[in-house]
Design an enzyme around this catalytic site. Structure first.
Site, PDB file in Angstrom:
ATOM      1  N   LEU A 153       0.835  -1.206   0.000  1.00 34.91           N
ATOM      2  CA  LEU A 153       0.000   0.000   0.000  1.00 34.91           C
ATOM      3  C   LEU A 153       0.861   1.244   0.000  1.00 34.91           C
ATOM      4  O   LEU A 153       1.781   1.356   0.803  1.00 34.91           O
ATOM      5  CB  LEU A 153      -0.888   0.036   1.257  1.00 34.91           C
ATOM      6  CG  LEU A 153      -1.646  -1.238   1.611  1.00 34.91           C
ATOM      7  CD1 LEU A 153      -2.380  -1.054   2.934  1.00 34.91           C
ATOM      8  CD2 LEU A 153      -2.623  -1.587   0.499  1.00 34.91           C
ATOM      9  N   PHE A 252       7.027   5.165 -11.410  1.00 33.59           N
ATOM     10  CA  PHE A 252       8.191   5.334 -10.531  1.00 33.59           C
ATOM     11  C   PHE A 252       9.439   5.744 -11.293  1.00 33.59           C
ATOM     12  O   PHE A 252      10.552   5.328 -10.999  1.00 33.59           O
ATOM     13  CB  PHE A 252       8.412   4.084  -9.657  1.00 33.59           C
ATOM     14  CG  PHE A 252       7.520   4.122  -8.446  1.00 33.59           C
ATOM     15  CD1 PHE A 252       6.151   4.034  -8.593  1.00 33.59           C
ATOM     16  CD2 PHE A 252       8.027   4.286  -7.176  1.00 33.59           C
ATOM     17  CE1 PHE A 252       5.298   4.136  -7.504  1.00 33.59           C
ATOM     18  CE2 PHE A 252       7.185   4.384  -6.077  1.00 33.59           C
ATOM     19  CZ  PHE A 252       5.821   4.303  -6.245  1.00 33.59           C
ATOM     20  N   ALA A 255      11.656  11.907 -11.656  1.00 32.55           N
ATOM     21  CA  ALA A 255      12.816  12.423 -10.925  1.00 32.55           C
ATOM     22  C   ALA A 255      12.337  13.483  -9.940  1.00 32.55           C
ATOM     23  O   ALA A 255      11.337  14.154 -10.168  1.00 32.55           O
ATOM     24  CB  ALA A 255      13.810  13.022 -11.914  1.00 32.55           C
ATOM     25  N   GLY A 256      13.036  13.604  -8.829  1.00 36.43           N
ATOM     26  CA  GLY A 256      12.621  14.566  -7.808  1.00 36.43           C
ATOM     27  C   GLY A 256      13.641  14.648  -6.702  1.00 36.43           C
ATOM     28  O   GLY A 256      14.821  14.328  -6.910  1.00 36.43           O
ATOM     29  N   GLY A 260      11.760   9.383   0.217  1.00 36.73           N
ATOM     30  CA  GLY A 260      11.644   9.358   1.678  1.00 36.73           C
ATOM     31  C   GLY A 260      10.494   8.475   2.097  1.00 36.73           C
ATOM     32  O   GLY A 260      10.151   7.516   1.411  1.00 36.73           O
ATOM     33  N   CYS A 263       9.021   3.774   4.444  1.00 38.31           N
ATOM     34  CA  CYS A 263       9.316   2.424   3.929  1.00 38.31           C
ATOM     35  C   CYS A 263      10.634   2.315   3.165  1.00 38.31           C
ATOM     36  O   CYS A 263      11.503   1.532   3.554  1.00 38.31           O
ATOM     37  CB  CYS A 263       8.176   1.967   3.042  1.00 38.31           C
ATOM     38  SG  CYS A 263       6.606   2.066   3.893  1.00 38.31           S
ATOM     39  N   LYS A 266      13.931   2.788   5.209  1.00 41.94           N
ATOM     40  CA  LYS A 266      14.043   1.733   6.233  1.00 41.94           C
ATOM     41  C   LYS A 266      14.254   0.356   5.588  1.00 41.94           C
ATOM     42  O   LYS A 266      15.129  -0.406   6.007  1.00 41.94           O
ATOM     43  CB  LYS A 266      12.753   1.760   7.065  1.00 41.94           C
ATOM     44  CG  LYS A 266      12.442   0.537   7.859  1.00 41.94           C
ATOM     45  CD  LYS A 266      11.162   0.706   8.670  1.00 41.94           C
ATOM     46  CE  LYS A 266       9.894   0.320   7.954  1.00 41.94           C
ATOM     47  NZ  LYS A 266       9.656  -1.101   7.759  1.00 41.94           N
ATOM     48  N   ARG A 331       8.016  11.433   7.875  1.00 41.14           N
ATOM     49  CA  ARG A 331       9.154  10.538   8.100  1.00 41.14           C
ATOM     50  C   ARG A 331      10.104  10.508   6.897  1.00 41.14           C
ATOM     51  O   ARG A 331       9.699  10.286   5.782  1.00 41.14           O
ATOM     52  CB  ARG A 331       8.661   9.121   8.425  1.00 41.14           C
ATOM     53  CG  ARG A 331       8.180   9.019   9.860  1.00 41.14           C
ATOM     54  CD  ARG A 331       7.617   7.663  10.156  1.00 41.14           C
ATOM     55  NE  ARG A 331       6.315   7.468   9.540  1.00 41.14           N
ATOM     56  CZ  ARG A 331       5.605   6.350   9.644  1.00 41.14           C
ATOM     57  NH1 ARG A 331       6.084   5.333  10.321  1.00 41.14           N
ATOM     58  NH2 ARG A 331       4.427   6.253   9.070  1.00 41.14           N
TER      59      ARG A 331
HETATM   60  C1  UGA Z   1       5.999   2.434  -0.673  1.00 36.95           C
HETATM   61  C2  UGA Z   1       5.635   1.463  -1.816  1.00 36.95           C
HETATM   62  O1  UGA Z   1       5.340   2.186  -3.003  1.00 36.95           O
HETATM   63  C3  UGA Z   1       4.436   0.591  -1.432  1.00 36.95           C
HETATM   64  O2  UGA Z   1       4.185  -0.365  -2.458  1.00 36.95           O
HETATM   65  C4  UGA Z   1       4.771  -0.136  -0.137  1.00 36.95           C
HETATM   66  O3  UGA Z   1       3.700  -0.950   0.308  1.00 36.95           O
HETATM   67  C5  UGA Z   1       5.071   0.880   0.929  1.00 36.95           C
HETATM   68  O4  UGA Z   1       6.205   1.678   0.510  1.00 36.95           O
HETATM   69  C6  UGA Z   1       5.405   0.126   2.202  1.00 36.95           C
HETATM   70  O5  UGA Z   1       6.395  -0.616   2.225  1.00 36.95           O
HETATM   71  O6  UGA Z   1       4.595   0.158   3.147  1.00 36.95           O
HETATM   72  P1  UGA Z   1       5.093   4.817   0.153  1.00 36.95           P
HETATM   73  O7  UGA Z   1       6.323   4.850   1.010  1.00 36.95           O
HETATM   74  O8  UGA Z   1       3.782   5.139   0.761  1.00 36.95           O
HETATM   75  O9  UGA Z   1       4.919   3.353  -0.515  1.00 36.95           O
HETATM   76  O10 UGA Z   1       5.298   5.873  -1.013  1.00 36.95           O
HETATM   77  P2  UGA Z   1       5.717   5.862  -2.562  1.00 36.95           P
HETATM   78  O11 UGA Z   1       4.600   6.387  -3.342  1.00 36.95           O
HETATM   79  O12 UGA Z   1       6.278   4.571  -2.957  1.00 36.95           O
HETATM   80  O13 UGA Z   1       6.886   6.963  -2.543  1.00 36.95           O
HETATM   81  C7  UGA Z   1       8.104   6.755  -1.846  1.00 36.95           C
HETATM   82  C8  UGA Z   1       9.085   7.855  -2.179  1.00 36.95           C
HETATM   83  O14 UGA Z   1       9.484   7.786  -3.533  1.00 36.95           O
HETATM   84  C9  UGA Z   1       8.517   9.264  -2.003  1.00 36.95           C
HETATM   85  O15 UGA Z   1       9.500  10.085  -1.433  1.00 36.95           O
HETATM   86  C10 UGA Z   1       8.165   9.702  -3.411  1.00 36.95           C
HETATM   87  O16 UGA Z   1       8.180  11.099  -3.585  1.00 36.95           O
HETATM   88  C11 UGA Z   1       9.305   9.041  -4.181  1.00 36.95           C
HETATM   89  N1  UGA Z   1       8.998   8.829  -5.612  1.00 36.95           N
HETATM   90  C12 UGA Z   1       8.048   7.925  -6.000  1.00 36.95           C
HETATM   91  C13 UGA Z   1       9.712   9.536  -6.575  1.00 36.95           C
HETATM   92  O17 UGA Z   1      10.594  10.369  -6.249  1.00 36.95           O
HETATM   93  N2  UGA Z   1       9.473   9.308  -7.892  1.00 36.95           N
HETATM   94  C14 UGA Z   1       8.524   8.406  -8.293  1.00 36.95           C
HETATM   95  O18 UGA Z   1       8.362   8.233  -9.516  1.00 36.95           O
HETATM   96  C15 UGA Z   1       7.813   7.706  -7.330  1.00 36.95           C
END
Ligand code: UGA
Length: 432
Positions: A153, A252, A255-256, A260, A263, A266, A331
């Site tokens: 999720l 995914f 770029a950014g 963080g 998940c 960690k 976080r």
């Molecule tokens: C992530 C996973 O996407 C989930 O599948 C997983 O279940 C979850 O961790 C977990 O282990 O509980 P989450 O941490 O809520 O979910 O957020 P994401 O949407 O994955 O984003 C994580 C980080 O990546 C953020 O800082 C976001 O800004 C960054 N991100 C994401 C990017 O910089 N570029 C992208 O294209 C996608």
């Protein structure tokens, strides 16, 4: 089915509420009585779009309940989900399993008839074996099965991700457990979700490998964006160009700032720690962790150069400070590195976030909260768009540029450079 979710953090609460919405009777248990009393009144402790409504709806139809009484809740349930936290250990990069093992110990003394015990918490491979050992000290192996069923999720999209998952992963050798769990998920399988049955250890590893792979994908495109900035190429074109290949996939690849959240940082550390334990070298993931940590210094250098190294008394606005949009979660947000560093250099910082004031910044000099986008921008020399909230996607910057010189640093590439330049505003994006 009768379910009990132990732990009402992100995973336990969202999964419990969604299972109840699918027609199951769910008891969500937590030892934090205040939280449970609030939840009983429909007060949800986290910001997650749609969750409030689902809690209220299922409380009303009595399929969802909240309790601090572990004993009674276990007695009433057939399937018990362990959903407690697995934070990074202090002084090590391994996952701290204290909460998981404590739950295993306490449930082992309370089970009287057969139960399926499922770990939804993110736990390192072989944790299921440990849980089984702990429980079997107090209980016959005939009375329980330990299964791994990781969650995938995303914060901010959690309900959609639960109700329409790409896949459901269930790790067990037991036919009895397998049939019951497949039945539990049948409404999602019939809507087209892939259902993967595997070994318990595989399921545990799939969760970590998935997060590590996604973190790698983001880090890859972030590094490519660094190159794009030097050669006048737009990273968005590269993302579309490579993502259109089905073997790569387009998601995914935005770029950014440094990734963080609760998940990726960690879990990447924890999988490396697991590989060290089993004497293998996950060198790719190690370098992803390093590259992501370096990204904050890299973005800071860029900010210094945008401001021609004159940081003292410069007014800088952060639009959004959480680690991403649609969450109030701070976080491991990159703002926690960027804002203190700029404040130490004497910048005057104000931030606006749709989820409100963040106490964590109160300890820094010259950092204040603005209660609207308008107020935040009015105070500013440099605007840093830090998160991709919809609220930030159509700001009328022209109206501000009339009275003052503005610079925008768009860390999420929400705007077109040429459109902003046409308003007489300097614009910097990521990888363009
Ligand atoms: C992530 C996973 O996407 C989930 O599948 C997983 O279940 C979850 O961790 C977990 O282990 O509980 P989450 O941490 O809520 O979910 O957020 P994401 O949407 O994955 O984003 C994580 C980080 O990546 C953020 O800082 C976001 O800004 C960054 N991100 C994401 C990017 O910089 N570029 C992208 O294209 C996608």
């Amino acid at each position: 089915m009768k379910l009990c979710m132990i732990g009402t953090g992100y995973v336990g609460l969202v999964s419990g509420v969604c299972f109840s919405d699918m027609g199951n009777n769910v008891i969500c248990v937590d030892k934090d009585e205040r939280k449970i009393n609030n939840l009983k009144k429909g007060i949800v402790p986290i910001y997650e779009p749609g969750l409030d409504e689902l809690v209220k709806k299922n409380l009303k139809n009595k399929r969802l309940s909240f309790s601090s009484d572990l004993n009674k809740s276990i007695k009433k349930s057939d399937i018990i989900f362990i959903c407690v936290g697995t934070p990074t250990k202090k002084n090590s990069s391994a996952a701290d399993l204290t909460y998981v093992f404590n739950v295993a110990k306490s449930i082992s003394r309370k089970i009287k008839k057969f139960k399926i015990i499922i770990t939804k918490s993110t736990v390192p491979v072989t944790t299921g074996d440990e849980i089984e050992k702990i429980i079997s000290k107090n209980l016959s192996k005939k009375l329980f099965e330990v299964v791994s069923n990781p969650e995938f999720l995303r914060e901010g999209e959690a309900i959609r991700d639960f109700m329409y998952p790409d896949r459901i992963v269930v790790g067990t050798k037991s036919n009895k457990a397998r049939n019951k769990i497949k039945n539990l998920y049948s409404p999602l399988i019939s809507k087209g979700s892939k259902y993967i049955e595997t070994s318990r250890r595989s399921a545990e590893l799939i969760k970590y490998a998935a997060n590590a792979f996604l973190a790698t994908k983001i880090t890859f495109i972030n590094e490519i964006s660094n190159l794009c900035e030097k050669i006048d190429v737009d990273v968005e074109d590269v993302s579309i160009g490579i993502g259109s290949d089905k073997r790569v996939g387009e998601r995914f690849l935005r770029a950014g700032p440094a990734y963080g959240g609760s998940c990726f940082p960690k879990d990447t550390k924890a999988i490396v720690s697991t590989s060290d334990k089993f004497k293998t070298n996950l060198s790719v993931i190690k370098s992803v962790i390093k590259s992501n940590e370096n990204r904050n210094s890299l973005l800071l250098s860029k900010i210094y150069s945008i401001l021609k190294n004159k940081i003292k008394n410069k007014k800088i606005t952060f639009l959004g400070v959480t680690f991403k949009a649609n969450t109030d979660d701070m976080r491991d947000s990159s703002s926690l590195k960027l804002i203190p560093a700029l404040s130490n250099k004497g910048a005057i910082i104000n931030y606006y976030d749709p989820t409100g004031y963040k106490r964590i910044f109160s300890k820094y000099k010259n950092v204040t909260y603005s209660s609207s986008i308008n107020e935040a921008i009015n105070k500013s020399d440099l605007i840093i768009i830090h998160t991709e909230w919809n609220d930030f996607k159509s700001i009328d910057f022209k109206k501000y540029s009339k009275s003052k010189k503005l610079i925008i640093y768009d860390l999420r590439n929400l705007y077109s450079r040429s459109k902003i330049n046409n308003m007489g505003i300097k614009y910097y994006g990521i990888g363009r």
